[in-house]
Structures are given as C-alpha cells and as structure tokens.
Design an enzyme around this catalytic site. Structure first.
Site, PDB file in Angstrom:
ATOM      1  N   GLU A 322       0.816  -1.216   0.000  1.00 53.94           N
ATOM      2  CA  GLU A 322       0.000   0.000   0.000  1.00 53.94           C
ATOM      3  C   GLU A 322       0.855   1.275   0.000  1.00 53.94           C
ATOM      4  O   GLU A 322       0.659   2.184   0.814  1.00 53.94           O
ATOM      5  CB  GLU A 322      -0.950  -0.017   1.207  1.00 53.94           C
ATOM      6  CG  GLU A 322      -1.931  -1.181   1.158  1.00 53.94           C
ATOM      7  CD  GLU A 322      -2.910  -1.200   2.325  1.00 53.94           C
ATOM      8  OE1 GLU A 322      -4.088  -1.538   2.114  1.00 53.94           O
ATOM      9  OE2 GLU A 322      -2.492  -0.897   3.459  1.00 53.94           O
ATOM     10  N   VAL A 323       1.786   1.350  -0.915  1.00 56.34           N
ATOM     11  CA  VAL A 323       2.673   2.516  -1.016  1.00 56.34           C
ATOM     12  C   VAL A 323       2.135   3.479  -2.076  1.00 56.34           C
ATOM     13  O   VAL A 323       2.098   3.160  -3.259  1.00 56.34           O
ATOM     14  CB  VAL A 323       4.112   2.084  -1.372  1.00 56.34           C
ATOM     15  CG1 VAL A 323       5.005   3.310  -1.527  1.00 56.34           C
ATOM     16  CG2 VAL A 323       4.665   1.139  -0.296  1.00 56.34           C
TER      17      VAL A 323
END
Length: 528
Positions: A322-323
């Site tokens: 989840e970057v």
C-alpha cells in the site's frame, strides 16, 4: 483349517482398520495427526505422574522439556481437585508417566526444524509409561500437546483418564511455516496478553508469531540506536523495551514458536517521524518515508541492526504494501531528487524496497515482503525473497511459477479481522490451489492467519482469533489425505477443541456463526 485361520485373521485386520478409520472422524484431537490408531480401554494418570528421559540425547540444560512437562500436567489437571483414591486406583490400569526420547541434543529453533514425533500409550501394566519419540525437542513439545488432548477428567471418579488406549500416533506438519499475525501498532497489547496468545498458538501447533510491531499509528518499540523513535508510541505506558521484546522471543521459543518481526516500509510509517521529522517528506506529507534522504536508510540499518540482536528468526518482514508515491512526486525536494535520478514514483518504490532488502540481507536476514512488491517488480526482488500473499487468490500460483517462495494469507479467507469470514471459510481454504507440481508446492512454505488490530485490543483478541485460527491450523498441520472434504465432518471435533480452549482459560468464541460470535443463549459449550 490353515486357510480358514488366515482368512479369519485378514478379515479381523480389515474390520479393525475400518473401525479405526471410522473413529478418526470423531476423535477429539486437534489438529488431526498424520496417522493414528487406538483401542477401547482406559488408563488412569498416577498421582506422581513422571517424566523420564533416559536414552535421550537431549540434556534439557535450558529446561524446555521440563517446563513443557510441567505445563502438560497443569493443563490436564485443569485446576480440578484430583481424587487419587478412585475405584481401581490400586489396579494395573495406571499410567505412571511419559518417557521422552529426543534424538537431537540441540534446542536451536529455526525455520524448517524437524517437528515430527511418535507417541505410543500402552494398554496397561503396573509400571506403564507412554513413549514419546522425536527428532528435536520441538517435535516432543508437539507430542506433549497431543497427549494432553488424550486426557480427560472424569467427574464421577475425580480421576484423570486416558481413554481409548492403546494409542499409536505418528505425526508431522504439512507446512513448516504456520503463522499468526498480531498488530501492536493499532492497539497496544501488554506482555501478558501476548504470552497468552503464544500459549494458545502452541495448543493448535501454530509455530510463527508474526509481530507487526509498528505502523502509521504508533511506534511502541525501543530502538537503542535511535531512541526517539518510540516517541511515536501512544503513551509512556504503551511501549516495549528491547528487554520486553527479548522476553517475548524467549517465551515463544520455549514453546516451539519463532517470532517474525516486521517493519512495514516505506508506507505505513508515519509514526517514525514523531521522533525524527526529517523522515517525513514534509510536515504535510508524512508517508511514505523520504526516499531522497540518506538518513532514512541509515536509520533503517540501525533499526534492523538492533532487531538482529533480539529477533533471531532467519526471516524479517519488510512490508512494502500500500505505497502511494504521490507524496514523493508532489514534494519539491523529493521531486527534484527523482528528476536527478531519472525516476518516477514507481521507480523510487522499487529502489526503496530493493535497498532495504540489501540492508536486511547484510545483517544475515532473508526478507519477506507483501505481495505488492512482487506484483510491481517481482523479477527484481532478491531470489531469496518470500512473497506474502494477502490481496486474494491466485497469487501463490504466480509467485512459485516465478521461482520465489510464498506465504499465503488470502484476506478473503484468512484475515481474522474480517468477522464475516466463518470457520468453514478458514478450514476449506487450500494454500496449494492450482499448484500441482511437487517442486512448486515446496515453494509455498506455509500460511498465516492475520489478526489486524484496528478494532482489536486485550478485551477481544482471543475470541476474535479462536476458534477460526484453529481451522486454518489444521489445514496447515494435517496431511492432505487426512483433511476433511466437507467442513461439517470436523464440526464436532472443532467444537470440542473450542471448549477445551475455554477450559484452559482461552476466551474462544462459539463455533456457530461468524467471527467473535457470542452464545445464542443458555446451553452446553459443545452445542454453541
């Protein structure tokens, strides 16, 4: 006459096999062993039930076996007051103790340690001892857990019985990695709570505590190299010293459980900047960590160096999920750095993950990363990377096809915070779906159920984990030919295990219904 005798003998053996097979479905052992047979007699546990270890190469200098035996006696007594003058107490149907033979002198715990064991409980004899053989002390601990489930307190006689003797059990795990994730960033969990979780894991033969220590919300762990990091904790009281972390590792190891530490980077790291604001790209953009700042990587090296003194498991988890790189591209000094490096946000994400991997590997670790790293640049990951699946099905199939190892935690099936996932969902999910090649199957090192902590703290963690985690635990431990094809075939046995957990002080919720369920009304534990 000779032919009739042989035929009768073969028929008797066939009937015995059929009876044992039929009974296996109803045996109250969880998880089910690889091979088990039993009889129909009863033994009584002696008042001075003993541990014998002669012929064992394991000297037990650290007391792991002694402690395991003491715990065994405590849990089979279940705090009952035992009457050792029960009818028949002077008979030959007394089990005097358990003889444990361990082949390896080492008590080193690491990935892939031999966890197999063989357990035999005789039918009778005035000096009868159960016999437990294992290659390692950790296989022996599993054997003690199985033995504990063969014992029952008889409320009529006030005695502890071992029913259905003789027992012959041969057992080993299907997967070497059988994990449970806990999350101490979203809510702090005290050491006694974590230790209770570890105890309950041992009951179900789970062997990896994945400790998701820090995240966006808080940084509760002391890091001696960078002492301001735990300024990101919720409060002074909600912190762990390095000695606390070492105690968790020690406590888990003595029950055959490795601790997998996680630093989720570069995203999920806003709390890091409370103590070191320069880790933030800006005060308006606090994660991912600043990829353009050399201090970021210097600090990561310091954290992992401190980790390596405590967390001795061969793997470390570096997150990578989840970057959102928008922050980097919109922050002037980071954007300028990207231009100089001829990178976009996606390139910088890859750069960050691969550089962090190299730091960890320089300290002797092999790296676990969440699956986004594989999805974005799988061919660039170090070949020793273990890809942790969580987004859905089909990932493990692609990972092993690329020659990498995989841990399976499909969020639709094995996320414990998804309260709409039933124990049937957990039990019937197969990590090796569509992976038929034996060589590829070996690359799936196991699976993990995840207890994310957004809505979990000490008040509800146990009933959210159990009994659904037990359903996955059997899927990960029990050989595929012993697994039920229909989850309802194991319902009575899982219900019994859930009640056993309750009797041992574990707040496991009822089997019927969804996760973290409550009893529907008055009634027996075995019917909820």
């Amino acid at each position: 006459m000779g032919k009739i005798t042989v035929t009768s003998l073969l028929l008797g053996i066939l009937i015995h096999v059929i009876v044992v097979y039929a009974d296996v479905k109803n045996l109250n052992i969880w998880p089910m062993p690889s091979s088990v047979s039993h009889g129909y007699n009863t033994l009584y546990i002696a008042k001075d039930f003993k541990l014998r270890t002669y012929q064992s190469k394991y000297a037990d200098a650290s007391g792991i076996l002694k402690d395991g035996f003491t715990k065994l006696v405590d849990i089979i007594k279940g705090a009952h007051v035992i009457d050792y003058n029960y009818p028949g107490s002077s008979s030959s149907a007394i089990l005097q103790g358990i003889h444990v033979i361990v082949a390896s002198p080492s008590d080193e715990l690491q990935y892939g340690v031999d966890e197999s064991y063989n357990l035999d409980v005789p039918m009778q004899g005035k000096a009868a001892y159960a016999l437990l053989k294992a290659q390692t002390i950790y296989g022996a601990l599993h054997g003690l857990q199985t033995f504990s489930q063969l014992c029952n307190f008889n409320i009529s006689t006030r005695a502890i019985e071992v029913r259905q003797v003789p027992w012959t059990i041969s057992d080993q795990p299907r997967f070497s990695y059988r994990g449970l994730l806990i999350d101490t960033s979203r809510h702090y969990l005290s050491l006694p709570v974590i230790k209770k979780v570890i105890d309950s894991m041992a009951y179900a033969k789970l062997n990896v505590l994945h400790w998701h220590i820090v995240d966006t919300q808080s940084f509760p762990l002391e890091i001696p190299s960078y002492p301001k990091l735990w300024n990101g904790a919720y409060s002074l009281e909600e912190r762990y010293t390095m000695a606390d972390a070492a105690e968790i590792v020690r406590y888990a190891q003595r029950q055959g459980i490795n601790v997998l530490s996680e630093l989720d980077i570069p995203g999920h790291a806003q709390s890091w900047g409370v103590g070191y604001p320069s880790l933030w790209p800006s005060d308006k953009c606090m994660e991912p960590l600043d990829v353009s700042n050399e201090f970021t990587f210097k600090l990561i090296e310091g954290v992992l160096s401190d980790f390596s003194k405590i967390f001795k498991y061969k793997f470390v988890h570096l997150g990578g999920d989840e970057v959102d790189t928008t922050c980097w591209e919109k922050t002037p000094h980071v954007s300028e750095w990207l231009k100089k490096k001829n990178m976009n946000g996606t390139d910088a994400y890859e750069y960050f993950v691969l550089r962090a991997q190299k730091i960890a590997m320089s300290l002797g670790y092999e790296v676990v990363n969440w699956e986004e790293t594989f999805n974005h640049f799988g061919n660039k990951l170090d070949r020793k990377t273990v890809v942790h699946n969580w987004l859905g099905g089909g990932v493990a199939e692609r990972v092993v096809a690329a020659g990498l190892r995989c841990i399976v935690s499909n969020q639709g099936k094995w996320y414990l915070d998804h309260l709409d996932s039933t124990w049937q969902d957990f039990y019937m999910y197969e990590p090796l779906t569509n992976i038929t090649s034996p060589a590829k199957q070996k690359l799936v090192i196991g699976g993990e159920v995840c207890m994310w902590g957004e809505h979990i703290d000490a008040s509800d963690i146990e009933q959210t984990i159990w009994p659904r985690a037990a359903a996955a635990a059997e899927r990960l431990w029990t050989s595929s030919n012993q697994l039920a094809k229909d989850s309802q075939d194991v319902y009575p046995r899982l219900s019994h295990f859930r009640c056993l957990l309750n009797q041992r002080g574990v707040a496991a919720s009822p089997v019927n219904g969804y996760g973290r369920n409550v009893p529907s009304g008055p009634g027996s534990c075995y019917q909820q």
